[in-house]
Design a protein around this motif. Structure first.
Motif, PDB file in Angstrom:
ATOM      1  N   GLU A   1       0.846  -1.189   0.000  1.00  0.00           N
ATOM      2  CA  GLU A   1       0.000   0.000   0.000  1.00  0.00           C
ATOM      3  C   GLU A   1       0.887   1.246   0.000  1.00  0.00           C
ATOM      4  O   GLU A   1       1.681   1.455   0.921  1.00  0.00           O
ATOM      5  N   TRP A   2       0.754   2.059  -1.036  1.00  0.00           N
ATOM      6  CA  TRP A   2       1.607   3.226  -1.197  1.00  0.00           C
ATOM      7  C   TRP A   2       1.531   4.180  -0.006  1.00  0.00           C
ATOM      8  O   TRP A   2       2.560   4.624   0.510  1.00  0.00           O
ATOM      9  N   GLU A   3       0.354   4.513   0.440  1.00  0.00           N
ATOM     10  CA  GLU A   3       0.228   5.490   1.521  1.00  0.00           C
ATOM     11  C   GLU A   3       0.848   4.983   2.820  1.00  0.00           C
ATOM     12  O   GLU A   3       1.327   5.770   3.635  1.00  0.00           O
ATOM     13  N   THR A   4       0.856   3.669   3.004  1.00  0.00           N
ATOM     14  CA  THR A   4       1.493   3.092   4.192  1.00  0.00           C
ATOM     15  C   THR A   4       3.009   3.157   4.082  1.00  0.00           C
ATOM     16  O   THR A   4       3.712   3.451   5.054  1.00  0.00           O
ATOM     17  N   LEU A   5       3.514   2.916   2.886  1.00  0.00           N
ATOM     18  CA  LEU A   5       4.958   2.875   2.643  1.00  0.00           C
ATOM     19  C   LEU A   5       5.555   4.257   2.386  1.00  0.00           C
ATOM     20  O   LEU A   5       6.744   4.484   2.647  1.00  0.00           O
ATOM     21  N   ARG A   6       4.763   5.164   1.909  1.00  0.00           N
ATOM     22  CA  ARG A   6       5.246   6.475   1.453  1.00  0.00           C
ATOM     23  C   ARG A   6       6.153   7.199   2.446  1.00  0.00           C
ATOM     24  O   ARG A   6       7.224   7.698   2.044  1.00  0.00           O
ATOM     25  N   PRO A   7       5.807   7.302   3.743  1.00  0.00           N
ATOM     26  CA  PRO A   7       6.695   8.031   4.668  1.00  0.00           C
ATOM     27  C   PRO A   7       8.114   7.466   4.724  1.00  0.00           C
ATOM     28  O   PRO A   7       9.092   8.228   4.791  1.00  0.00           O
ATOM     29  N   LEU A   8       8.242   6.141   4.677  1.00  0.00           N
ATOM     30  CA  LEU A   8       9.571   5.521   4.701  1.00  0.00           C
ATOM     31  C   LEU A   8      10.367   5.884   3.454  1.00  0.00           C
ATOM     32  O   LEU A   8      11.555   6.208   3.529  1.00  0.00           O
ATOM     33  N   LEU A   9       9.720   5.830   2.299  1.00  0.00           N
ATOM     34  CA  LEU A   9      10.421   6.111   1.045  1.00  0.00           C
ATOM     35  C   LEU A   9      10.778   7.590   0.922  1.00  0.00           C
ATOM     36  O   LEU A   9      11.841   7.935   0.390  1.00  0.00           O
ATOM     37  N   GLU A  10       9.915   8.459   1.406  1.00  0.00           N
ATOM     38  CA  GLU A  10      10.221   9.892   1.341  1.00  0.00           C
ATOM     39  C   GLU A  10      11.398  10.236   2.251  1.00  0.00           C
ATOM     40  O   GLU A  10      12.258  11.047   1.887  1.00  0.00           O
ATOM     41  N   ARG A  11      11.442   9.612   3.414  1.00  0.00           N
ATOM     42  CA  ARG A  11      12.580   9.843   4.307  1.00  0.00           C
ATOM     43  C   ARG A  11      13.863   9.312   3.673  1.00  0.00           C
ATOM     44  O   ARG A  11      14.915   9.953   3.743  1.00  0.00           O
ATOM     45  N   PHE A  12      13.782   8.140   3.059  1.00  0.00           N
ATOM     46  CA  PHE A  12      14.918   7.544   2.361  1.00  0.00           C
ATOM     47  C   PHE A  12      15.420   8.496   1.281  1.00  0.00           C
ATOM     48  O   PHE A  12      16.621   8.782   1.175  1.00  0.00           O
TER      49      PHE A  12
ATOM     50  N   ASP B   1      20.309  13.219  -4.062  1.00  0.00           N
ATOM     51  CA  ASP B   1      18.982  13.733  -4.405  1.00  0.00           C
ATOM     52  C   ASP B   1      18.218  12.774  -5.316  1.00  0.00           C
ATOM     53  O   ASP B   1      17.691  13.155  -6.360  1.00  0.00           O
ATOM     54  N   ALA B   2      18.176  11.511  -4.918  1.00  0.00           N
ATOM     55  CA  ALA B   2      17.594  10.474  -5.771  1.00  0.00           C
ATOM     56  C   ALA B   2      16.082  10.367  -5.585  1.00  0.00           C
ATOM     57  O   ALA B   2      15.542  10.662  -4.522  1.00  0.00           O
ATOM     58  N   THR B   3      15.418   9.930  -6.649  1.00  0.00           N
ATOM     59  CA  THR B   3      13.995   9.627  -6.587  1.00  0.00           C
ATOM     60  C   THR B   3      13.823   8.158  -6.208  1.00  0.00           C
ATOM     61  O   THR B   3      14.485   7.283  -6.766  1.00  0.00           O
ATOM     62  N   VAL B   4      12.947   7.895  -5.251  1.00  0.00           N
ATOM     63  CA  VAL B   4      12.669   6.522  -4.822  1.00  0.00           C
ATOM     64  C   VAL B   4      11.283   6.141  -5.341  1.00  0.00           C
ATOM     65  O   VAL B   4      10.363   6.963  -5.329  1.00  0.00           O
ATOM     66  N   TRP B   5      11.163   4.907  -5.817  1.00  0.00           N
ATOM     67  CA  TRP B   5       9.885   4.484  -6.389  1.00  0.00           C
ATOM     68  C   TRP B   5       9.497   3.082  -5.929  1.00  0.00           C
ATOM     69  O   TRP B   5      10.319   2.314  -5.444  1.00  0.00           O
ATOM     70  N   PHE B   6       8.215   2.800  -6.093  1.00  0.00           N
ATOM     71  CA  PHE B   6       7.622   1.534  -5.662  1.00  0.00           C
ATOM     72  C   PHE B   6       6.820   0.997  -6.840  1.00  0.00           C
ATOM     73  O   PHE B   6       5.820   1.588  -7.247  1.00  0.00           O
ATOM     74  N   VAL B   7       7.306  -0.103  -7.427  1.00  0.00           N
ATOM     75  CA  VAL B   7       6.703  -0.609  -8.659  1.00  0.00           C
ATOM     76  C   VAL B   7       5.970  -1.923  -8.410  1.00  0.00           C
ATOM     77  O   VAL B   7       6.420  -2.770  -7.636  1.00  0.00           O
ATOM     78  N   LEU B   8       4.845  -2.087  -9.077  1.00  0.00           N
ATOM     79  CA  LEU B   8       4.031  -3.296  -8.968  1.00  0.00           C
ATOM     80  C   LEU B   8       4.321  -4.236 -10.138  1.00  0.00           C
ATOM     81  O   LEU B   8       4.920  -3.822 -11.141  1.00  0.00           O
ATOM     82  N   PRO B   9       3.920  -5.500 -10.047  1.00  0.00           N
ATOM     83  CA  PRO B   9       4.238  -6.471 -11.104  1.00  0.00           C
ATOM     84  C   PRO B   9       3.724  -6.109 -12.496  1.00  0.00           C
ATOM     85  O   PRO B   9       4.258  -6.590 -13.496  1.00  0.00           O
ATOM     86  N   ASP B  10       2.715  -5.249 -12.587  1.00  0.00           N
ATOM     87  CA  ASP B  10       2.218  -4.851 -13.907  1.00  0.00           C
ATOM     88  C   ASP B  10       3.002  -3.680 -14.491  1.00  0.00           C
ATOM     89  O   ASP B  10       2.705  -3.202 -15.590  1.00  0.00           O
ATOM     90  N   GLY B  11       4.024  -3.200 -13.745  1.00  0.00           N
ATOM     91  CA  GLY B  11       4.869  -2.116 -14.232  1.00  0.00           C
ATOM     92  C   GLY B  11       4.445  -0.732 -13.797  1.00  0.00           C
ATOM     93  O   GLY B  11       5.205   0.232 -13.946  1.00  0.00           O
ATOM     94  N   SER B  12       3.244  -0.587 -13.276  1.00  0.00           N
ATOM     95  CA  SER B  12       2.819   0.719 -12.767  1.00  0.00           C
ATOM     96  C   SER B  12       3.608   1.026 -11.493  1.00  0.00           C
ATOM     97  O   SER B  12       3.983   0.115 -10.754  1.00  0.00           O
ATOM     98  N   TYR B  13       3.862   2.319 -11.249  1.00  0.00           N
ATOM     99  CA  TYR B  13       4.685   2.624 -10.083  1.00  0.00           C
ATOM    100  C   TYR B  13       4.355   3.975  -9.462  1.00  0.00           C
ATOM    101  O   TYR B  13       3.831   4.884 -10.106  1.00  0.00           O
ATOM    102  N   PHE B  14       4.679   4.055  -8.180  1.00  0.00           N
ATOM    103  CA  PHE B  14       4.531   5.263  -7.386  1.00  0.00           C
ATOM    104  C   PHE B  14       5.921   5.869  -7.190  1.00  0.00           C
ATOM    105  O   PHE B  14       6.914   5.148  -7.120  1.00  0.00           O
ATOM    106  N   SER B  15       5.987   7.185  -7.066  1.00  0.00           N
ATOM    107  CA  SER B  15       7.280   7.853  -6.984  1.00  0.00           C
ATOM    108  C   SER B  15       7.273   8.962  -5.944  1.00  0.00           C
ATOM    109  O   SER B  15       6.265   9.666  -5.781  1.00  0.00           O
ATOM    110  N   THR B  16       8.390   9.119  -5.242  1.00  0.00           N
ATOM    111  CA  THR B  16       8.506  10.225  -4.294  1.00  0.00           C
ATOM    112  C   THR B  16       8.573  11.556  -5.028  1.00  0.00           C
ATOM    113  O   THR B  16       8.281  12.606  -4.452  1.00  0.00           O
ATOM    114  N   GLU B  17       8.955  11.526  -6.290  1.00  0.00           N
ATOM    115  CA  GLU B  17       9.027  12.749  -7.095  1.00  0.00           C
ATOM    116  C   GLU B  17       7.632  13.308  -7.353  1.00  0.00           C
ATOM    117  O   GLU B  17       7.397  14.509  -7.267  1.00  0.00           O
ATOM    118  N   THR B  18       6.692  12.408  -7.669  1.00  0.00           N
ATOM    119  CA  THR B  18       5.323  12.838  -7.969  1.00  0.00           C
ATOM    120  C   THR B  18       4.424  12.791  -6.738  1.00  0.00           C
ATOM    121  O   THR B  18       3.350  13.390  -6.732  1.00  0.00           O
TER     122      THR B  18
END
Length: 254
Positions: free
Chosen positions: A65-76, A83-100
């Protein structure tokens, strides 16, 4: 300490290379230089991977769940010096990003590294133009597994320019010296002169130079003399077993 050693070694690099047959002590000094530089890059990328792997084991990551994981990734992301972008990708290739800050409208399924991630393997050192930021990026990523099945992956798009600047600030090379690293297909991953990054050797020089690098890169380490832009260059190089890249420190001959 390594910065001072590195700067001193590079000033005398031609002399050191010529003295190879006369003194085993002199042969070792350039290795200190190249190992220090290579270690900076390897340690940074390996550190990113280690942190991603720790996060991948957390309850937050395994919840998928992105909203559950988001605080950890944003801190990372905020803690990274590059100044790297961290992302969380699902098996279908769609992904969430700290940039967006959420789900992007892009898909990573066509990336060369994607099948490796979904097969449960770590990824480190792929060069891409980031879909979410447009930056030249070095990919570091690890799968998230639940009950032995890959359910997602956590990735980091390390900005190549900032990684090069990070290395440059810590090596403090003389003006007539520079560092760079090549992927096995001779693409420039990092370079003191950042405008050369992500170009092929033949784009910077010519086909002849590309062929010379092909021959040299059949070895794991050594010395290499070549010409570029009318200047004679002496370089020491070594292959990284961790990344598969070839690291060079070059100096213009006077």
């Amino acid at each position: 300490m390594y910065s001072l050693i590195l700067a001193a070694i590079l000033v005398f690099l031609p002399f050191t290379a010529q003295a190879e047959s006369k003194s085993s002590t002199m042969v070792l000094e350039p290795q200190v230089a190249i190992n220090s530089y290579m270690g900076l890059v390897e340690d940074h990328l390996n550190g990113v991977l280690r942190t991603a792997k720790v996060i991948a084991l957390t309850r937050e990551a395994r919840s998928i769940e992105w909203e559950t994981l988001r605080p950890l990734l944003e801190r990372f992301s905020n803690d990274l010096t590059t100044d790297a972008t961290v992302w969380f990708v699902l098996p279908d290739g769609s992904y969430f990003s700290t940039e967006t800050g959420g789900l992007t409208d892009q898909n990573l399924k066509d990336r060369a590294y994607f099948p490796e991630l979904m097969a449960g393997k770590d990824v480190e050192g792929y060069l891409v133009i980031s879909k979410s930021t447009g930056h030249r990026s070095i990919i570091v990523a690890t799968p998230v597994t639940v009950n032995g099945k890959v359910v997602a992956a956590i990735g980091v798009s390390v900005r190549a320019r900032l990684l090069s600047e990070f290395v440059d600030a810590r090596t403090r090379l003389p003006e007539n010296a520079y560092f760079y690293a090549l992927t096995p297909d001779k693409k420039i991953a990092v370079h003191r002169y950042t405008d050369r990054m992500f170009k092929n050797v033949t784009d910077v020089g010519d086909e002849k130079l590309g062929n010379e690098f092909t021959v040299v890169m059949n070895k794991n380490q050594g010395l290499f003399d070549y010409a570029l832009d009318g200047k004679n260059i002496t370089a020491i190089f070594r292959k990284s077993d961790k990344l598969g890249w070839y690291f060079f420190i070059a100096e213009e001959k006077k």
